[in-house]
Write a protein that holds these residues in place. Structure first.
Motif, PDB file in Angstrom:
ATOM      1  N   UNK A   5       0.831  -1.208   0.000  1.00 50.91           N
ATOM      2  CA  UNK A   5       0.000   0.000   0.000  1.00 50.91           C
ATOM      3  C   UNK A   5       0.866   1.260   0.000  1.00 50.91           C
ATOM      4  N   UNK A   6       1.966   1.251   0.759  1.00 49.43           N
ATOM      5  CA  UNK A   6       2.884   2.395   0.749  1.00 49.43           C
ATOM      6  C   UNK A   6       3.520   2.570  -0.623  1.00 49.43           C
ATOM      7  N   UNK A   7       3.894   1.474  -1.246  1.00 45.11           N
ATOM      8  CA  UNK A   7       4.461   1.541  -2.591  1.00 45.11           C
ATOM      9  C   UNK A   7       3.461   2.107  -3.592  1.00 45.11           C
ATOM     10  N   UNK A   8       2.224   1.671  -3.501  1.00 45.99           N
ATOM     11  CA  UNK A   8       1.183   2.210  -4.385  1.00 45.99           C
ATOM     12  C   UNK A   8       0.936   3.684  -4.098  1.00 45.99           C
ATOM     13  N   UNK A   9       0.999   4.062  -2.825  1.00 46.34           N
ATOM     14  CA  UNK A   9       0.848   5.483  -2.461  1.00 46.34           C
ATOM     15  C   UNK A   9       1.954   6.309  -3.102  1.00 46.34           C
ATOM     16  N   UNK A  10       3.189   5.823  -3.027  1.00 47.82           N
ATOM     17  CA  UNK A  10       4.297   6.559  -3.626  1.00 47.82           C
ATOM     18  C   UNK A  10       4.113   6.723  -5.126  1.00 47.82           C
ATOM     19  N   UNK A  11       3.674   5.680  -5.785  1.00 52.10           N
ATOM     20  CA  UNK A  11       3.440   5.763  -7.234  1.00 52.10           C
ATOM     21  C   UNK A  11       2.327   6.764  -7.546  1.00 52.10           C
ATOM     22  N   UNK A  12       1.255   6.727  -6.773  1.00 56.44           N
ATOM     23  CA  UNK A  12       0.139   7.639  -6.988  1.00 56.44           C
ATOM     24  C   UNK A  12       0.544   9.083  -6.681  1.00 56.44           C
ATOM     25  N   UNK A  13       1.253   9.271  -5.575  1.00 58.43           N
ATOM     26  CA  UNK A  13       1.620  10.618  -5.131  1.00 58.43           C
ATOM     27  C   UNK A  13       2.733  11.243  -5.961  1.00 58.43           C
ATOM     28  N   UNK A  14       3.572  10.395  -6.562  1.00 65.04           N
ATOM     29  CA  UNK A  14       4.752  10.926  -7.238  1.00 65.04           C
ATOM     30  C   UNK A  14       5.782  11.418  -6.233  1.00 65.04           C
ATOM     31  N   UNK A  15       5.733  10.864  -5.018  1.00 63.71           N
ATOM     32  CA  UNK A  15       6.645  11.253  -3.941  1.00 63.71           C
ATOM     33  C   UNK A  15       7.024  10.030  -3.111  1.00 63.71           C
ATOM     34  N   UNK A  16       8.212  10.085  -2.560  1.00 62.89           N
ATOM     35  CA  UNK A  16       8.659   9.053  -1.634  1.00 62.89           C
ATOM     36  C   UNK A  16       8.066   9.401  -0.267  1.00 62.89           C
ATOM     37  N   UNK A  17       7.481   8.426   0.415  1.00 55.57           N
ATOM     38  CA  UNK A  17       6.835   8.707   1.700  1.00 55.57           C
ATOM     39  C   UNK A  17       7.840   8.712   2.847  1.00 55.57           C
ATOM     40  N   UNK A  18       8.463   7.576   3.111  1.00 51.81           N
ATOM     41  CA  UNK A  18       9.415   7.473   4.224  1.00 51.81           C
ATOM     42  C   UNK A  18      10.826   7.548   3.656  1.00 51.81           C
ATOM     43  N   UNK A  19      11.628   8.447   4.212  1.00 56.24           N
ATOM     44  CA  UNK A  19      12.964   8.747   3.678  1.00 56.24           C
ATOM     45  C   UNK A  19      13.860   7.517   3.655  1.00 56.24           C
ATOM     46  N   UNK A  20      14.621   7.448   2.573  1.00 60.29           N
ATOM     47  CA  UNK A  20      15.627   6.404   2.433  1.00 60.29           C
ATOM     48  C   UNK A  20      16.675   6.875   1.430  1.00 60.29           C
ATOM     49  N   UNK A  21      17.824   6.239   1.490  1.00 60.61           N
ATOM     50  CA  UNK A  21      18.909   6.558   0.574  1.00 60.61           C
ATOM     51  C   UNK A  21      18.698   5.793  -0.717  1.00 60.61           C
ATOM     52  N   UNK A  22      18.893   6.487  -1.837  1.00 60.00           N
ATOM     53  CA  UNK A  22      18.715   5.873  -3.152  1.00 60.00           C
ATOM     54  C   UNK A  22      19.926   6.172  -4.018  1.00 60.00           C
ATOM     55  N   UNK A  23      20.057   5.394  -5.059  1.00 60.99           N
ATOM     56  CA  UNK A  23      21.132   5.561  -6.046  1.00 60.99           C
ATOM     57  C   UNK A  23      20.493   5.592  -7.427  1.00 60.99           C
ATOM     58  N   UNK A  24      20.897   6.574  -8.220  1.00 59.44           N
ATOM     59  CA  UNK A  24      20.369   6.681  -9.576  1.00 59.44           C
ATOM     60  C   UNK A  24      21.508   6.902 -10.549  1.00 59.44           C
ATOM     61  N   UNK A  25      21.469   6.156 -11.657  1.00 55.13           N
ATOM     62  CA  UNK A  25      22.479   6.365 -12.695  1.00 55.13           C
ATOM     63  C   UNK A  25      21.952   7.386 -13.692  1.00 55.13           C
ATOM     64  N   UNK A  26      22.810   8.351 -14.012  1.00 57.96           N
ATOM     65  CA  UNK A  26      22.459   9.402 -14.961  1.00 57.96           C
ATOM     66  C   UNK A  26      23.570   9.540 -15.990  1.00 57.96           C
ATOM     67  N   UNK A  27      23.197   9.726 -17.236  1.00 58.07           N
ATOM     68  CA  UNK A  27      24.183   9.978 -18.285  1.00 58.07           C
ATOM     69  C   UNK A  27      24.792  11.357 -18.036  1.00 58.07           C
ATOM     70  N   UNK A  28      26.082  11.461 -18.157  1.00 61.55           N
ATOM     71  CA  UNK A  28      26.785  12.712 -17.900  1.00 61.55           C
ATOM     72  C   UNK A  28      26.564  13.659 -19.073  1.00 61.55           C
ATOM     73  N   UNK A  29      26.063  14.831 -18.754  1.00 60.01           N
ATOM     74  CA  UNK A  29      25.904  15.881 -19.755  1.00 60.01           C
ATOM     75  C   UNK A  29      26.267  17.207 -19.106  1.00 60.01           C
ATOM     76  N   UNK A  30      26.346  18.221 -19.900  1.00 64.81           N
ATOM     77  CA  UNK A  30      26.580  19.556 -19.370  1.00 64.81           C
ATOM     78  C   UNK A  30      25.288  20.252 -18.993  1.00 64.81           C
ATOM     79  N   UNK A  31      24.161  19.538 -19.100  1.00 65.76           N
ATOM     80  CA  UNK A  31      22.848  20.111 -18.779  1.00 65.76           C
ATOM     81  C   UNK A  31      22.361  19.600 -17.435  1.00 65.76           C
ATOM     82  N   UNK A  32      21.527  20.379 -16.785  1.00 69.15           N
ATOM     83  CA  UNK A  32      20.916  19.952 -15.530  1.00 69.15           C
ATOM     84  C   UNK A  32      19.978  18.784 -15.796  1.00 69.15           C
ATOM     85  N   UNK A  33      20.052  17.777 -14.937  1.00 70.20           N
ATOM     86  CA  UNK A  33      19.168  16.618 -15.027  1.00 70.20           C
ATOM     87  C   UNK A  33      18.450  16.443 -13.700  1.00 70.20           C
ATOM     88  N   UNK A  34      17.156  16.177 -13.787  1.00 69.86           N
ATOM     89  CA  UNK A  34      16.360  15.990 -12.575  1.00 69.86           C
ATOM     90  C   UNK A  34      16.526  14.574 -12.052  1.00 69.86           C
TER      91      UNK A  34
END
Length: 184
Positions: free
Chosen positions: A46-75
């Motif tokens: 239910x928390x996972x579904x809430x996060x998907x619906x809300x577009x927000x993480x509910x309970x804080x945790x550390x995450x890792x995301x891979x991003x292609x390196x560019x000279x532009x800002x990436x969200x």
């Protein structure tokens, strides 16, 4: 791409698990501990579904995301971002601070930009979440999670739609991104 425990993938800690299970048990009027693991699984779903619906993480945790390196800002792909703690190579080597720029905007969106003309992929390590623990999650979101988990428990042997109250409770907290967006 966010690794493993990104938005929608929730594993509660011991204290949060106990509080959430107790809240669901009060709604479904179960006193024994026989089905606590099942109820906890429904809470995490239910928390996972809430996060998907809300577009927000509910309970804080550390995450890792891979991003292609560019000279532009990436969200960064999760919000609200509390801190960007590290930018590293795929091999796990921390980049020098002059090789990138980071920012967190007033809406809690995290941004990263390569500054050294490098190419390839970087790993961004960051903390995201609305609250530090179960009790810090806004009441309507918690109540919607409890109602949905109770519904999943009760309806596990027959298919019935979840209560409409769940999305009614969550809707005021929903973040919707209509466009990819640019760094302000």
């Amino acid at each position: 791409m966010i690794e493993g425990n990104g938005p929608g993938v929730v594993t509660l800690g011991t204290g949060d698990r106990a509080l959430a299970v107790a809240a669901v048990k009060a709604v479904i009027r179960v006193a024994s501990a026989d089905e606590d693991d099942l109820i906890a699984a429904f809470v995490e779903t239910a928390l996972g579904l809430a996060e998907r619906f809300l577009g927000q993480v509910t309970i804080a945790r550390t995450m890792r995301e891979s991003l292609a390196v560019t000279g532009r800002w990436q969200r960064i792909g999760a919000a609200p971002v509390r801190a960007i703690t590290r930018v590293e190579t795929v091999a796990g080597v921390a980049l020098v601070a002059t090789a990138y720029a980071i920012d967190i905007d007033p809406q809690g969106e995290g941004w990263v930009r390569g500054t050294d003309g490098a190419s390839g992929t970087h790993i961004v390590v960051f903390d995201a979440g609305m609250a530090s623990d179960w009790t810090g999650v806004p009441g309507p979101i918690r109540q919607g999670v409890v109602l949905l988990a109770a519904h999943l428990f009760d309806a596990r042997e027959h298919a019935t739609p979840p209560p409409l109250a769940v999305t009614a409770l969550w809707r005021p907290f929903r973040r919707i991104a209509l466009l990819a967006g640019e760094h302000p």
